[in-house]
Design a protein around this motif. Structure first.
Motif, short mmCIF file in Angstrom:
data_model
loop_
_atom_site.label_atom_id
_atom_site.label_comp_id
_atom_site.label_asym_id
_atom_site.label_seq_id
_atom_site.Cartn_x
_atom_site.Cartn_y
_atom_site.Cartn_z
N LEU A 130 0.84 -1.20 0.00
CA LEU A 130 0.00 0.00 0.00
C LEU A 130 0.87 1.25 0.00
CD1 LEU A 130 -2.66 1.64 0.42
CD2 LEU A 130 -2.34 1.27 2.88
N ILE A 131 0.54 2.18 -0.87
CA ILE A 131 1.21 3.48 -0.91
C ILE A 131 0.16 4.55 -0.64
CG2 ILE A 131 2.59 5.08 -2.28
CD1 ILE A 131 3.38 2.58 -3.99
N GLU A 132 0.34 5.33 0.42
CA GLU A 132 -0.64 6.33 0.83
C GLU A 132 -0.21 7.73 0.38
OE1 GLU A 132 -0.70 5.15 5.15
OE2 GLU A 132 -2.86 5.37 4.75
N VAL A 133 -1.15 8.47 -0.16
CA VAL A 133 -0.89 9.85 -0.59
C VAL A 133 -1.98 10.76 -0.01
CG1 VAL A 133 -0.74 11.43 -2.56
CG2 VAL A 133 0.26 9.14 -2.72
N ASP A 134 -1.57 11.88 0.54
CA ASP A 134 -2.49 12.91 1.03
C ASP A 134 -2.88 13.81 -0.15
OD1 ASP A 134 -1.94 15.85 3.14
OD2 ASP A 134 -3.81 15.00 2.36
N ASP A 135 -4.19 13.86 -0.47
CA ASP A 135 -4.60 14.70 -1.60
C ASP A 135 -4.87 16.14 -1.20
OD1 ASP A 135 -7.28 15.03 -0.65
OD2 ASP A 135 -7.90 13.17 -1.59
N GLN A 136 -4.75 16.46 0.09
CA GLN A 136 -4.85 17.83 0.60
C GLN A 136 -6.20 18.50 0.33
OE1 GLN A 136 -1.31 20.12 -0.61
NE2 GLN A 136 -0.32 18.18 -1.08
N THR A 137 -7.23 17.71 -0.01
CA THR A 137 -8.54 18.24 -0.40
C THR A 137 -8.41 19.24 -1.53
OG1 THR A 137 -8.96 18.24 2.01
CG2 THR A 137 -10.79 18.81 0.60
N ASP A 138 -7.51 18.96 -2.46
CA ASP A 138 -7.20 19.90 -3.52
C ASP A 138 -7.13 19.14 -4.86
OD1 ASP A 138 -5.04 21.23 -5.37
OD2 ASP A 138 -5.71 22.82 -4.02
N PRO A 139 -7.92 19.53 -5.85
CA PRO A 139 -7.89 18.79 -7.12
C PRO A 139 -6.52 18.72 -7.78
CG PRO A 139 -9.84 20.19 -7.00
CD PRO A 139 -8.98 20.55 -5.82
N ALA A 158 -3.55 18.77 -6.28
CA ALA A 158 -2.75 17.81 -5.53
C ALA A 158 -3.25 16.39 -5.78
CB ALA A 158 -2.80 18.13 -4.04
N GLY A 159 -4.57 16.23 -5.92
CA GLY A 159 -5.12 14.91 -6.20
C GLY A 159 -4.68 14.38 -7.55
N ALA A 160 -4.69 15.24 -8.56
CA ALA A 160 -4.25 14.83 -9.88
C ALA A 160 -2.77 14.46 -9.88
CB ALA A 160 -4.52 15.94 -10.90
N ALA A 161 -1.97 15.28 -9.17
CA ALA A 161 -0.54 14.98 -9.09
C ALA A 161 -0.30 13.68 -8.31
CB ALA A 161 0.19 16.14 -8.41
N GLY A 162 -1.06 13.48 -7.22
CA GLY A 162 -0.91 12.26 -6.45
C GLY A 162 -1.28 11.03 -7.26
N MET A 163 -2.38 11.12 -8.02
CA MET A 163 -2.77 9.98 -8.86
C MET A 163 -1.76 9.74 -9.97
SD MET A 163 -4.77 7.48 -9.48
CE MET A 163 -6.33 7.73 -8.62
N THR A 164 -1.19 10.81 -10.52
CA THR A 164 -0.16 10.64 -11.55
C THR A 164 1.04 9.89 -10.99
OG1 THR A 164 -0.83 12.69 -12.65
CG2 THR A 164 1.38 11.87 -13.13
N LYS A 165 1.45 10.22 -9.79
CA LYS A 165 2.54 9.50 -9.13
C LYS A 165 2.18 8.03 -8.92
CE LYS A 165 5.03 9.14 -4.76
NZ LYS A 165 4.53 7.78 -4.48
N LEU A 166 0.99 7.80 -8.37
CA LEU A 166 0.58 6.42 -8.08
C LEU A 166 0.49 5.60 -9.36
CD1 LEU A 166 -2.21 7.15 -5.44
CD2 LEU A 166 -0.06 5.94 -5.00
N ALA A 167 -0.03 6.19 -10.42
CA ALA A 167 -0.26 5.44 -11.66
C ALA A 167 1.01 5.24 -12.47
CB ALA A 167 -1.31 6.15 -12.51
N THR A 168 1.84 6.28 -12.59
CA THR A 168 2.97 6.22 -13.51
C THR A 168 4.30 5.88 -12.86
OG1 THR A 168 3.39 8.60 -13.36
CG2 THR A 168 1.82 7.86 -15.03
N LEU A 169 4.49 6.26 -11.61
CA LEU A 169 5.74 5.93 -10.91
C LEU A 169 5.60 4.67 -10.06
CD1 LEU A 169 7.10 9.40 -9.72
CD2 LEU A 169 7.73 8.07 -11.74
#
Length: 432
Positions: free
Chosen positions: A88-97, A99-110
């Motif tokens: 499991l890799i946890e990312v804080d999306d900061q309630t911010d779209p 940051a959420g997009a960047a977090g999902m990009t990291k999870l998906a591509t890295l």
């Protein structure tokens, strides 16, 4: 903050910095071994979580964030998925779209995760799912309730890579409209956060309340506040203008507390019932709104709705939480547990640790036919043996439909004079 959990426990290492995390200013940089999103089960199932532990929804998001690692620990203690531990890799999306997009990009591509539990805010999920779908990452939200997701699923935008364990706000809006009607409120106004969640809820509520014979006095001039606003005098005045019977306030906790405090301080709330929703139901919200000079909670007497939990696995989940963490899980924690459970069960059913594999089996493991199971380890065991299952979750039966939706039960809650929040009723809304 980003965290990595494996069967060996928590490990945090340093990751090469890059533009993918540009919007995640508060995130720590980490490294983990990554693989392509292929059918190679030897690498083990890798999932992520994208939930708000900071920002406008932190007070609620922090309550649900503990469910996913607890599920992963449970699964890894009973042989994992497809013969390997789950990471499991946890990312804080900061309630911010952003940051959420960047977090999902990291999870998906890295990180090359196969599935993600998240997000909570509908606006963040909207940003994140646009990254998840083209990367074939299965996204299961435990709390994004905007009706827009149903519409986009019907249009085929998600290609099967979206589901949620909390019901859409078309149902919660109906529940709140029925509650207002039952209490005799005929003239109400609305004030909402100006994002997918707030505007979607507002529209659904207006339709439901008018169908019951009620009037929304500001229907033609809806009050929608900027999520980044810091003062709310204009919005508060507009929402309470004309002394409606009640004000339906669809808010997030941090900004919503400021709006309501402004309304109370200006004497606008006298004689007006406050009706709230799930975005602010947390133990700390009454204190955030504040107290009067005599020490009374300003929010006392407010009533609201929130997706409840009545699943067959709820008692066991609550006991596990108490044993591992102490106390009781908060709002949306059962939905987060179920979201993670569906990811691992679907991967096992597909016999592959990929997003496309999970997407192909998530409805199968969550619906009849199949042996009903409440224990995720029992479900994994039956799937290993080649049997079909019908997972019965902690939040509900989580029967995922063709649009990725579930129909849930709702708690009716109130703020007591001592500032505590009490559930006073339950309702399962049914369209007329």
């Amino acid at each position: 903050m980003t965290k990595i959990y494996t069967a060996l426990g928590l490990s945090i290492a340093t990751l090469l910095t890059g533009v993918l995390l540009g919007a995640c200013e508060n995130a720590e940089n980490t490294t983990t071994t990554t693989t392509n999103n292929t059918t190679d089960t030897n690498q083990g199932l890798k999932i992520g979580s994208l939930l708000p532990t900071t920002g406008d929804l932190a007070s609620v998001g922090q309550q649900m964030a503990g469910s996913v690692p607890l599920l992963v620990e449970t699964v890894n203690a009973c042989e994992g998925v497809n013969g390997r531990p789950v990471t499991l890799i946890e990312v804080d999306d900061q309630t911010d779209p952003r940051a959420g997009a960047a977090g999902m990009t990291k999870l998906a591509t890295l990180d090359k995760v196969a599935g993600v539990v998240g997000s909570f805010a509908s606006s963040v999920s909207t940003a994140a799912v646009s990254v998840a779908v083209p990367n074939q990452v299965m996204m299961v939200s435990p709390g994004s309730t905007s009706p827009v997701f149903t519409e986009k699923a019907q249009q085929g935008d998600f290609k099967g890579f979206w589901a949620r364990t909390a019901p859409p706000d078309t149902y919660q809006a109906l529940a709140l409209a029925q509650l207002a009607n039952q209490r005799g409120f005929q003239r109400v106004s609305t004030v909402v956060i100006n994002n997918d969640y707030g505007v979607g809820f507002e529209r659904a509520f207006v339709q439901a309340f008018e169908a019951l014979g009620g009037t929304v006095v500001n229907k033609d001039k809806p009050v929608r506040y900027d999520p980044k606003a810091q003062t709310f005098d204009t919005e508060a005045s507009a929402a309470f203008a004309g002394k409606p019977d009640a004000v339906v306030a669809v808010l997030y906790a941090e900004t919503g507390s400021l709006l309501l405090k402004t309304a109370y301080q200006r004497g606008l709330t006298e004689g007006v019932q406050i009706l709230l929703t799930d975005g602010v139901k947390s133990p700390t919200f009454p204190e955030q709104v504040g107290r009067s000079s005599n020490g009374n909670y300003l929010l006392a007497g407010a009533v609201g709705t929130v997706p409840g939990s009545d699943g067959e696995a709820l008692a066991d989940f609550n006991q596990l939480w108490a044993d591992k963490k102490g106390g009781s899980p908060g709002e949306y924690a059962p939905q987060a547990w179920d979201a993670a459970a569906l990811l691992v069960l679907a991967a096992q059913a597909a016999q592959e640790n990929t997003g496309s594999g999970i997407a192909s089996k998530i409805r199968e493991v969550s619906n009849a036919p199949g042996t009903e199971v409440t224990d995720v380890c029992e479900g994994l065991r039956l799937l290993r043996e080649g049997q079909e299952i019908n997972y019965q979750g902690a939040s509900g039966n989580v029967d995922i439909d063709a649009n990725g939706d579930v129909v849930g039960v709702y708690d009716v809650w109130s703020v007591e004079t001592d500032g505590t929040i009490q559930v006073i009723d339950k309702v399962t809304p049914k369209p007329e």
